[in-house]
Structure formats: structure tokens, C-alpha cells
Design an enzyme around this catalytic site. Structure first.
Site, PDB file in Angstrom:
ATOM      1  N   GLN A 149       0.834  -1.199   0.000  1.00 13.02           N
ATOM      2  CA  GLN A 149       0.000   0.000   0.000  1.00 13.02           C
ATOM      3  C   GLN A 149       0.865   1.244   0.000  1.00 13.02           C
ATOM      4  OE1 GLN A 149      -1.813   0.947   3.853  1.00 13.02           O
ATOM      5  NE2 GLN A 149      -1.774  -1.255   4.249  1.00 13.02           N
ATOM      6  N   GLY A 150       0.401   2.206  -0.763  1.00 10.53           N
ATOM      7  CA  GLY A 150       1.109   3.473  -0.823  1.00 10.53           C
ATOM      8  C   GLY A 150       0.226   4.564  -0.251  1.00 10.53           C
TER       9      GLY A 150
ATOM     10  N   GLU B 258     -15.152  -3.203   5.187  1.00 10.12           N
ATOM     11  CA  GLU B 258     -14.387  -4.437   5.044  1.00 10.12           C
ATOM     12  C   GLU B 258     -13.184  -4.412   5.972  1.00 10.12           C
ATOM     13  OE1 GLU B 258     -16.660  -6.360   2.007  1.00 10.12           O
ATOM     14  OE2 GLU B 258     -15.112  -7.062   3.360  1.00 10.12           O
TER      15      GLU B 258
ATOM     16  N   ASN C 173      -4.408   5.120  17.045  1.00  9.54           N
ATOM     17  CA  ASN C 173      -5.531   5.003  17.977  1.00  9.54           C
ATOM     18  C   ASN C 173      -5.990   6.369  18.492  1.00  9.54           C
ATOM     19  OD1 ASN C 173      -5.238   2.342  17.456  1.00  9.54           O
ATOM     20  ND2 ASN C 173      -5.017   1.692  19.592  1.00  9.54           N
TER      21      ASN C 173
END
Lengths: 391, 351
Positions: free
Chosen positions: A126-127, A246, A374
Site C-alpha cells: 500500500q502506498g 471491510e 488510535n
């Protein structure tokens, strides 16, 4: 009527998964995919899974999946972790890009990308993050400019902390296509083959010293326009779908934490004499077990609700905090039980198996950071779930 | 696998919520604090009209014949308003204890009266120091020396013990067992006592969910209105995170409470573990809710004037009754440290 029993079909599905895993899970654990050799081993495992149609159980059968519903997916995950099957090298593809492609991809894109994702031929990185854009994804600066002929984008800029990008084949990410735009407007979701000219991938060693991350530099990289996912300027919406339900549900299945809790109980029992020197340890083990079970119960409950047509609300933001902090806590407790042995790497002569707890402890430190820190999740909960005022 | 409440259960919950939030306001609770009994026969009458007092009474005795799973969402709503009336004790603890016993005379005499709102039953277990609402109970089911007795109000001596929560009415109950009716002895008595304990703990857990939500709601409203340094204090990240830290464990306690209710209603073999899991998690969430809520209220939270304390005090009390954290974590520990314990993925729903 509430019925907390699996149906006969569910039980049969579980048996089928269990049997296949028993026959196919490698006897020796694979090397970590943060090494070249381990990465290749994991590719081969993905290919084997795909042959058995177990690679993407929730995908449609015409794409090699099993049309599994969320309960079956959870059962699959339970069996997968029980069997100590290898972690998924292509999880970015399977759980993040895959579902997004199904929603936003053209038929050509799906036909070209999904089969190679499924059999491990193409592993995805992932970028998302940039040096100035971590959890604040709207601060993306890497840009993509449409060429005069309109055939390709010219991509320039930098992505960083890109998990598994060192050996991955492809990356997906957001790029700024409108140079005048600010924040989440003017962003476009683009799929970039990492072997294109002008791309430099530099490994970043993680806490364990292995190159689990990389930074990616783009220098006038020509990316064909058919590698755009969704419309130009629609990148934020596409990315939010990727990070959406998802991900809220599927990023980390409960089975992983339940197995850690089980191992923690066993570790405590094996070392009870020394562990009980601190009465807080026993209490922490009980609480960790309860929390892991709660995560399982809540996930099954959510899955049932979704299957019946319900929606996952802002409360899904509680997921990420709950499992990531549970993972940290469980490993901290294990470190306390192991005492002087806790610092040993797996290959240290005296480690005798306890080294995997250190591995887990190191990895647990990343949980509260990746996929949106978080702190960001807490802001989301306070503002969108509880309705507290924004600035 | 269907881990959802059905449409009827959710609609019933909604109806009861509307009724309770309208009728059981903080003002009403404060009014009842000033009365001798602390209880409102008028409110009990309304609860009866809604069918709530007879909810778990079998249809043969004039009730609705529903079970613990049907009631658990309503118990949550009782918590949300900090209901002073002994509804949870009557419907969730006392009635099923009587129903599960083999004493047909007692059932025939008392169950119809409970269903029509004419009588309430209190339950006193040795696990609990004191008996809630013994002063208005027409019948008391008392554990003593391993047996379970039924004693009528006229045959008990009560000593009032004031709780931190002025709504809770707690009594030391003395009675002469030679003048009481034996409901059950030996193993049967212990099974009934354990069942009552589990349902009492479930009631606390369910109410704790409602209480926690109420404290969050009150705190969100307060921090949205209260300004300091020129802005609403709810805009401060430090304040936001205190409330997010309550929302997270609350979210993860909900399914444990549903599972515990299911386990009781369906006699699942892991019921003790499931109930203790739920009570421990739900009450822990409510304790954190109380602590963080008073903090974000600042000095106002430490006053009698602000309504927050009504709900905080109930949360503190429920954590300690029907088995405290030590008891419930102890039961979970016993289950998971057992040699034959089935732990880990795939074992959550094993019966």
C-alpha cells in the site's frame, strides 16, 4: 431467534477447511516474508491456497473464491489460525484492494488484477503514507499529472512506511491530480506497478531489523491511465471504501487474538510458580482471555447483523483500538511471565521457543499506529459515534 | 448462527425505553428518595400494565411466558434510567427461581399475584450480604444452611442498611426456618441458588450497559455546553479520549451480555463462565464510565445537584453485588485454567 450454534452447513464447511489445512499447511513454519527467501515461500503458499480455492473464500466463485458469507469467513479464519497456517503475504491485496476493486474497478481491471492477486503472482503493497501524511491521509502531496496525450499519468513524489513494498510487485495509493486542490479534494486512486522506470524502493528496517517497510520514490513515472481506480478526483471516496467496513471487520479476525490468549493461558500455567510472584499477572491473563472472547463475540454479532442487512456504524471505530491494545497487553503480560528470558530473540540458544513472544511483542507495538493511529480512532469515536463537538 | 435479537425484542426494548425515559426521570428519582419506602406503587402499576412484571411468569399462571433473553434488553433500559423499582430482581431472579423449583403450591399461590402486580418477591443468597427491597417484598426466597426457604413478610425481621445509592434499599433479613416453607434442599437448592445468582449477575451486567450509556450521554451533553478557555470543553482531545475510552469497553461488553442471557435461557453448559465474563466486563466498563464522567464534569460532577451521581452510584453498587469482580473473575479463571479447558479459536460457541 437468537441461536448461537453453527448450522450443519457451517460445521461441514469447517470440516472441509480443517481437512484441507491439515493436509497442506507446511510442517515447518515458513521464513518471515520480510526476507527474500521467505517472501518467495509465501508466494508459493498463496498459489497453493488458490489451487484449493481457499485463497479468497469470500470472493465470488467465478474468481476462484467460494462465495463465503461472513460467518464462513470467520470459521475459515478460526481454522486457519488453529492450524498455524502461514500469515498472508498478500493481505493488503486480499482484504483492502480486492473488495475496493470489486466495487470501483472496471471489468478489465478486475480480470487483469484479481487472478494474479489470488495466486500470489502479484503481491500488493500500500502506498498510503507519506512523510507528511500518516494518519492524516488528506495531506497527501505525491502528484500525478495527466500527460498531454491523455494515455498516462506522470507520477512524482514519495510514499513511505509502505508495508512489504521491498519485494512487492504493485502498489496502490492516492495521488494529487489537481495541483491546486487542498485536503481530500483533487486526489485520485492509482495502481502502480513497482517495476516501472523512475521508481526507487528503499528498504526501511523495522524494530526487528528486517526490511518490512520501504519508502518509494517516484521520478516522472509513467503510469498508464487504465491503472486509475475510479474517476479522477474520486480518490478520497475510493480510499474511504478501502478503509471502510471491510477493513473495520476484516483487517484482523478474532481468531488471531484468541490463539494468542490461549497461548498466554498455557504460558501462565507452565510458569505459574514464578508468574504468581506477581498476583497481577494471573488477573491480567484472565482479563486478556475475556477480552479476546469479547472480540470474537462482538465480531460474530456484527457479522450476523450485516448478513441480515444491517449496517456497520461508527461503532466500528472501536475495533481497531480494542484489538490493537489487547494485542499489546497480552504480549506485555507474556513478557512479565517470561521475566529474564523475555528479551531473547528466537535464535538465541536459551530461547527454547520463547523468542516468538518477543517477535509478537515487537509487532504488537505497531498495532496502535498503523491503519490510523488510535488517537485518530478515539477522535472519530468521540465525534462521530458519541457526538462530541469538533473544534 | 444468529447472534441478533429479533424484531419483536427490539421493538419491545424501544417501547420500554420510551416509557422509562419519560416516567423515570432524575426528578422522579429524587422525589422517591424523600419517601419512606423509596418505591412508587403507581409506577409499579404502570410497569404491570406494560406486562413487565409478568414477563417471565408462565402463561399458565397469567404471565407472558418469556425468558431471560427476552428480558435482557429491557434490563439494559432499567439501567439507563436507574430504575428504583425491583423489576429486574422480580422478573429476572425471583420468578424463574420459583418456576424452576418443584414446589407447585408456591407457584400457584405467588406467580399469578406477581403477574398482576399484586406481589413482589425478594431473593436473599448467602453470596449477597444483604437483601434488596426486602421491605416491600411479600415473599422472600432465602438461602440458609444450604437450603432454600420461602418466608412471608410477616415472618421476617429486617434491619435497614443505607447504600451509597439512596434508591437502593438493603436489609439484613432474619427469620426462623422452622416457621418457613422449605422450597428445596441439598443439590436442588444449590442448583436454584446458582441459577438465581447467575440471573442476578446478568441483571447487573445488563443494567451496567445502560448505566454506562447514560453516563456517556450526560457527559457528552455537559461537555458540549460547558465552555472554558473560550470553547466547549468537549472539543479538547483529552476530554474526547476519556469518553472514547468508555465507549470502547462498553461496545465489547454488549455481546458478552447477550451471550450470557442466551446461555441462561438455553441451559448452555458454559453458563457460569459466560455470566461471569459478562458481569466482569460490563461492570468494569460502567466503573470506568463513572470515573471518566465525573472527571469531565469537573467540580460540578462532585455535587449532589448534577444528576450524574444517580447513575454513578448505581454503577458502583451493581459492581459489588450478585458477585463482585473477585468472584466472577475467579469463576472465569477456574474455567480457563482447568486441565480440560477448551480454549482458543473455534471454541467460543462449543456447548
Amino acid at each position: 431467534m437468537m441461536d448461537l450454534n453453527f448450522t450443519a452447513e457451517h460445521d461441514a464447511f469447517r470440516q472441509e477447511v480443517r481437512a484441507w489445512l491439515a493436509a497442506n499447511v507446511p510442517a515447518e513454519p515458513l521464513k518471515t516474508y520480510d526476507t527474500a527467501e521467505g517472501f518467495q515461500q509465501h508466494r508459493e503458499w498463496e498459489a497453493k491456497m488458490n489451487e484449493g480455492r481457499w485463497g479468497m473464500v469470500t470472493w465470488p466463485s467465478e474468481l476462484g473464491g467460494r462465495d463465503a458469507d461472513l460467518i464462513q469467513w470467520l470459521i475459515f479464519e478460526e481454522e486457519y489460525f488453529r492450524a498455524k497456517a502461514p500469515s498472508r503475504v498478500n493481505q493488503n491485496g486480499i482484504f483492502l484492494l480486492g473488495p475496493t476493486l470489486m466495487e470501483y474497478g472496471t471489468d478489465e481491471q478486475k480480470a487483469e488484477i484479481l487472478p494474479k492477486m489470488a495466486d500470489g503472482t502479484e503481491v500488493w503493497a500500500q502506498g498510503w503514507s507519506e512523510p507528511g501524511a500518516g494518519s492524516d491521509m488528506a495531506a497527501v502531496r505525491a502528484k500525478a499529472e495527466l500527460s498531454d496525450c491523455g494515455d498516462y499519468y506522470i507520477v512524482n513524489g514519495q510514499k513511505t512506511w509502505s508495508t512489504r513494498a521491498v519485494w512487492a510487485d504493485q502498489c496502490f495509493g492516492m495521488f494529487r491530480t489537481d495541483p491546486e486542490s487542498k485536503r481530500h479534494k483533487g486526489l485520485t486512486f492509482i495502481l502502480v506497478p513497482l517495476d516501472l522506470e523512475g521508481i526507487t524502493v528503499n528498504p526501511i528496517p523495522q524494530l526487528d531489523g528486517l526490511p518490512g517497510f520501504a519508502e518509494i520514490f517516484f521520478d516522472n513515472v509513467k503510469v498508464p491511465v487504465n491503472r486509475r481506480l475510479g474517476d479522477e478526483g474520486q480518490g478520497w471516496e475510493v480510499a474511504m471504501a478501502t478503509a471502510g467496513f471491510e477493513r473495520g471487520l476484516m483487517l484482523r479476525s478474532p481468531a488471531r487474538f484468541q490463539q494468542t490468549a490461549k497461548r498466554l493461558v498455557e504460558l501462565y500455567k507452565e510458569n505459574q510458580a514464578s508468574a504468581d510472584r506477581d498476583p497481577a499477572i494471573r488477573d491480567a491473563v484472565v482479563k486478556a482471555y475475556m477480552a479476546a472472547e469479547s472480540y470474537c463475540l462482538t465480531t460474530f454479532e456484527t457479522a450476523c447483523r450485516l448478513i441480515k442487512g444491517g449496517k456497520i456504524g461508527a461503532e466500528s471505530s472501536t475495533n481497531k483500538i480494542f484489538w490493537s491494545e489487547l494485542d499489546q497487553t497480552m504480549h506485555e503480560v507474556a513478557m512479565d511471565i517470561l521475566a529474564a528470558r523475555a528479551e531473547l530473540e528466537p535464535f538465541a540458544p536459551q530461547a527454547k521457543g520463547v523468542g516468538s513472544w518477543l517477535d509478537g511483542f515487537l509487532f504488537a507495538q505497531s498495532g496502535p499506529i498503523y491503519a490510523g493511529t488510535n488517537e485518530i480512532q478515539r477522535n472519530i469515536i468521540a465525534e462521530r459515534m458519541l457526538g462530541m463537538p469538533r473544534k | 448462527m444468529d447472534f441478533t435479537f429479533n424484531e419483536d425484542q427490539l421493538l419491545f426494548q424501544e417501547g420500554v425505553r420510551d416509557f422509562l425515559t419519560n416516567e423515570v426521570t432524575p426528578e422522579k428519582i429524587r422525589e422517591l428518595w424523600e419517601t419512606d419506602s423509596g418505591r412508587s406503587p403507581a409506577l409499579w402499576g404502570q410497569l404491570t400494565e406494560l406486562g413487565l412484571t409478568g414477563l417471565t411468569v408462565p402463561e399458565a399462571f397469567g404471565g407472558m411466558g418469556m425468558n431471560e433473553l427476552d428480558f435482557v434488553l429491557l434490563a439494559q433500559e432499567c439501567g439507563y434510567v436507574a430504575l428504583p423499582e425491583p423489576l429486574v430482581q422480580t422478573v429476572l431472579v425471583a420468578v424463574p427461581t420459583l418456576v424452576n423449583s418443584s414446589n407447585e403450591d408456591l407457584k400457584a399461590k405467588w406467580l399469578p399475584q406477581v403477574a398482576e402486580g399484586a406481589a413482589t418477591i425478594a431473593v436473599g443468597l448467602e453470596q449477597n450480604l444483604l437483601v434488596e427491597d426486602a421491605h416491600i417484598a411479600d415473599l422472600l426466597l432465602m438461602e440458609k444452611n444450604g437450603n432454600l426457604y420461602a418466608v412471608e413478610q410477616a415472618d421476617v425481621t429486617l434491619e435497614y442498611n443505607q447504600s451509597v445509592d439512596p434508591s437502593r434499599k438493603l436489609y439484613q433479613v432474619s427469620f426462623d426456618e422452622s416457621r418457613a416453607m422449605v422450597v428445596a434442599e441439598g443439590d436442588e437448592a444449590q442448583a436454584l441458588v446458582n441459577g438465581a445468582l447467575n440471573r442476578g449477575a446478568l441483571g447487573c451486567a445488563a443494567q451496567a450497559l445502560g448505566l454506562t450509556q447514560r453516563m456517556i450521554d450526560i457527559s457528552v451533553q455537559y461537555t458540549s455546553e460547558r465552555t472554558q478557555f473560550g470553547v466547549a470543553i468537549g472539543t479538547f482531545q483529552a476530554v474526547k479520549h476519556r469518553m472514547a475510552n468508555v465507549a470502547v469497553p462498553l461496545e465489547y461488553a454488549k455481546a458478552t451480555v447477550a451471550q450470557a442471557a442466551y446461555a441462561i435461557a438455553n441451559n448452555v453448559s458454559s453458563v457460569d463462565k459466560n455470566v461471569s465474563h459478562a458481569k466482569s466486563m460490563a461492570c468494569a466498563a460502567s466503573l470506568l464510565g463513572a470515573k471518566n464522567s465525573i472527571q469531565v464534569h469537573g467540580a460540578m460532577g462532585y455535587t449532589w445537584e448534577v444528576n450524574l451521581h444517580i447513575y454513578m452510584k448505581r454503577a458502583w453498587a451493581l459492581d459489588k453485588t450478585w458477585g463482585d469482580q473477585a468472584f466472577h473473575k475467579g469463576r472465569v479463571a477456574e474455567a480457563i485454567f482447568a486441565d480440560d479447558a477448551l480454549l482458543g479459536a473455534g471454541n467460543t460457541f462449543v456447548r
